[in-house]
Scaffold this motif. Structure first.
Motif, PDB file in Angstrom:
ATOM      1  N   TYR A 165       7.033   0.116 -14.858  1.00 17.54           N
ATOM      2  CA  TYR A 165       6.089  -0.826 -15.450  1.00 17.54           C
ATOM      3  C   TYR A 165       5.469  -1.664 -14.340  1.00 17.54           C
ATOM      4  N   TYR A 166       4.204  -2.038 -14.527  1.00 19.14           N
ATOM      5  CA  TYR A 166       3.503  -2.828 -13.522  1.00 19.14           C
ATOM      6  C   TYR A 166       2.363  -3.602 -14.171  1.00 19.14           C
ATOM      7  N   HIS A 167       1.990  -4.708 -13.521  1.00 24.32           N
ATOM      8  CA  HIS A 167       0.795  -5.437 -13.921  1.00 24.32           C
ATOM      9  C   HIS A 167      -0.393  -4.749 -13.250  1.00 24.32           C
ATOM     10  N   TYR A 168      -1.456  -4.589 -13.980  1.00 23.19           N
ATOM     11  CA  TYR A 168      -2.636  -3.933 -13.404  1.00 23.19           C
ATOM     12  C   TYR A 168      -3.173  -4.739 -12.220  1.00 23.19           C
ATOM     13  N   LEU A 169      -3.120  -6.074 -12.295  1.00 17.96           N
ATOM     14  CA  LEU A 169      -3.590  -6.907 -11.190  1.00 17.96           C
ATOM     15  C   LEU A 169      -2.735  -6.697  -9.940  1.00 17.96           C
ATOM     16  N   CYS A 170      -1.423  -6.594 -10.111  1.00 16.11           N
ATOM     17  CA  CYS A 170      -0.528  -6.339  -8.967  1.00 16.11           C
ATOM     18  C   CYS A 170      -0.880  -5.003  -8.302  1.00 16.11           C
ATOM     19  N   TYR A 171      -1.114  -4.009  -9.114  1.00 15.23           N
ATOM     20  CA  TYR A 171      -1.500  -2.689  -8.623  1.00 15.23           C
ATOM     21  C   TYR A 171      -2.807  -2.772  -7.829  1.00 15.23           C
ATOM     22  N   ARG A 172      -3.778  -3.509  -8.350  1.00 11.12           N
ATOM     23  CA  ARG A 172      -5.085  -3.638  -7.694  1.00 11.12           C
ATOM     24  C   ARG A 172      -5.017  -4.419  -6.391  1.00 11.12           C
ATOM     25  N   LEU A 173      -4.072  -5.336  -6.257  1.00 12.66           N
ATOM     26  CA  LEU A 173      -3.993  -6.185  -5.067  1.00 12.66           C
ATOM     27  C   LEU A 173      -3.310  -5.521  -3.879  1.00 12.66           C
ATOM     28  N   LEU A 174      -2.647  -4.403  -4.090  1.00 11.05           N
ATOM     29  CA  LEU A 174      -1.980  -3.712  -2.985  1.00 11.05           C
ATOM     30  C   LEU A 174      -2.797  -2.488  -2.586  1.00 11.05           C
ATOM     31  N   PRO A 175      -3.469  -2.550  -1.440  1.00 11.75           N
ATOM     32  CA  PRO A 175      -4.325  -1.421  -1.030  1.00 11.75           C
ATOM     33  C   PRO A 175      -3.570  -0.112  -0.861  1.00 11.75           C
ATOM     34  N   GLU A 176      -2.301  -0.186  -0.464  1.00 10.14           N
ATOM     35  CA  GLU A 176      -1.542   1.059  -0.293  1.00 10.14           C
ATOM     36  C   GLU A 176      -1.301   1.765  -1.610  1.00 10.14           C
ATOM     37  N   TYR A 224      -3.491   1.031  -4.592  1.00 10.41           N
ATOM     38  CA  TYR A 224      -4.779   1.176  -5.277  1.00 10.41           C
ATOM     39  C   TYR A 224      -5.744   2.107  -4.545  1.00 10.41           C
ATOM     40  N   GLU A 225      -5.902   1.901  -3.250  1.00 11.13           N
ATOM     41  CA  GLU A 225      -6.894   2.678  -2.494  1.00 11.13           C
ATOM     42  C   GLU A 225      -6.407   4.070  -2.119  1.00 11.13           C
ATOM     43  N   GLU A 226      -5.109   4.230  -1.926  1.00 10.86           N
ATOM     44  CA  GLU A 226      -4.589   5.519  -1.470  1.00 10.86           C
ATOM     45  C   GLU A 226      -4.195   6.453  -2.607  1.00 10.86           C
ATOM     46  N   SER A 227      -4.118   5.932  -3.828  1.00  4.10           N
ATOM     47  CA  SER A 227      -3.736   6.773  -4.963  1.00  4.10           C
ATOM     48  C   SER A 227      -4.971   7.361  -5.617  1.00  4.10           C
ATOM     49  N   GLU A 228      -4.904   8.614  -5.947  1.00  7.47           N
ATOM     50  CA  GLU A 228      -6.002   9.270  -6.660  1.00  7.47           C
ATOM     51  C   GLU A 228      -6.155   8.683  -8.062  1.00  7.47           C
ATOM     52  N   GLU A 273      -3.687   6.196 -11.270  1.00  6.70           N
ATOM     53  CA  GLU A 273      -2.548   5.301 -11.498  1.00  6.70           C
ATOM     54  C   GLU A 273      -1.230   6.030 -11.676  1.00  6.70           C
ATOM     55  N   SER A 274      -1.256   7.273 -12.063  1.00  7.84           N
ATOM     56  CA  SER A 274      -0.004   7.997 -12.292  1.00  7.84           C
ATOM     57  C   SER A 274       0.733   8.309 -10.995  1.00  7.84           C
ATOM     58  N   GLU A 275       0.044   8.193  -9.850  1.00  3.56           N
ATOM     59  CA  GLU A 275       0.675   8.502  -8.563  1.00  3.56           C
ATOM     60  C   GLU A 275       1.380   7.308  -7.923  1.00  3.56           C
ATOM     61  N   ILE A 276       1.282   6.131  -8.515  1.00  5.25           N
ATOM     62  CA  ILE A 276       1.867   4.965  -7.863  1.00  5.25           C
ATOM     63  C   ILE A 276       3.387   5.013  -7.935  1.00  5.25           C
ATOM     64  N   SER A 277       4.020   4.533  -6.869  1.00  6.83           N
ATOM     65  CA  SER A 277       5.478   4.481  -6.825  1.00  6.83           C
ATOM     66  C   SER A 277       5.902   3.396  -5.846  1.00  6.83           C
ATOM     67  N   LYS A 278       7.126   2.976  -5.972  1.00 12.66           N
ATOM     68  CA  LYS A 278       7.672   1.912  -5.124  1.00 12.66           C
ATOM     69  C   LYS A 278       7.741   2.350  -3.653  1.00 12.66           C
ATOM     70  N   GLU A 279       7.897   3.631  -3.422  1.00 10.83           N
ATOM     71  CA  GLU A 279       8.005   4.144  -2.059  1.00 10.83           C
ATOM     72  C   GLU A 279       6.711   3.968  -1.269  1.00 10.83           C
ATOM     73  N   LYS A 280       5.580   3.849  -1.945  1.00 15.13           N
ATOM     74  CA  LYS A 280       4.294   3.694  -1.266  1.00 15.13           C
ATOM     75  C   LYS A 280       4.023   2.264  -0.797  1.00 15.13           C
ATOM     76  N   ILE A 281       4.814   1.293  -1.277  1.00 18.23           N
ATOM     77  CA  ILE A 281       4.620  -0.104  -0.878  1.00 18.23           C
ATOM     78  C   ILE A 281       5.164  -0.293   0.528  1.00 18.23           C
ATOM     79  N   ARG A 282       4.369  -0.919   1.382  1.00 17.76           N
ATOM     80  CA  ARG A 282       4.765  -1.140   2.775  1.00 17.76           C
ATOM     81  C   ARG A 282       5.977  -2.068   2.841  1.00 17.76           C
TER      82      ARG A 282
END
Length: 178
Positions: free
Chosen positions: A106-117, A119-123, A125-134
């Motif tokens: 689960y995630y807030h859409y705003l939180c997702y949008r604020l992290l470029p790693e 938002y910008e690197e994912s094709e 929203e289904s590709e987001i994961s904790k491992e991608k956060i710096r």
């Protein structure tokens, strides 16, 4: 426009152009009076959001009827308390949470949008994961709450390149930086 007075870090009072007591979308943080879109509320958790911000398609009849957000539906279906559903990015359980269908995070859409790693690197929203956060996002302390290293809460950096301040997303929202 109604102005709220708030104290700055130095203790002086400063005017803030934020409307007091007005409804705002918990996803995009836009106030009702400045928005073209209608705000709706979840029947259970009472979170307020725009239909477009939540990425759902509703007809006019559904808009005027009761709506239940995804977190509340899953909470009732799985019999799990609402506060156990937390954003994997900021660690908060309040507000409208979206669900990643692949890894059930689960995630807030705003939180997702604020992290470029994320938002910008994912094709998508289904590709987001904790491992991608710096990793440095968990190792920096928040300027607003002074909380040091947290394994659940990420920090974001000020957009000004000369500024060295970091903030938790929730702290940045509370201090009117976002």
């Amino acid at each position: 426009m109604i102005y709220q007075k708030k104290k700055t870090l130095r203790g002086r009072k400063e005017k803030s152009p934020l409307p007091k007591g007005k409804k705002k979308c918990s996803i995009c943080l836009e106030y009702e009076e400045y928005s073209k879109d209608k705000l709706i509320s979840c029947q259970i958790c009472k979170c307020i959001f725009h239909i477009k911000c939540y990425h759902i398609q509703l007809n006019e009849k559904e808009i005027n009827s009761s709506i239940i957000c995804e977190r509340c539906m899953n909470s009732e279906k799985e019999n799990i308390p609402l506060n156990l559903y937390k954003c994997f990015i900021c660690g908060c359980s309040d507000g409208v949470l979206c669900k990643n269908k692949i890894n059930n995070l689960y995630y807030h859409y705003l939180c997702y949008r604020l992290l470029p790693e994320l938002y910008e690197e994912s094709e998508n929203e289904s590709e987001i994961s904790k491992e991608k956060i710096r990793k440095w996002r968990y190792k920096s302390s928040c300027k607003y709450c002074n909380e040091h290293i947290s394994k659940e809460k990420v920090v974001i950096k000020c957009n000004n390149t000369k500024c060295k301040n970091y903030y938790h997303i929730k702290c940045a929202i509370e201090s009117s930086l976002i």
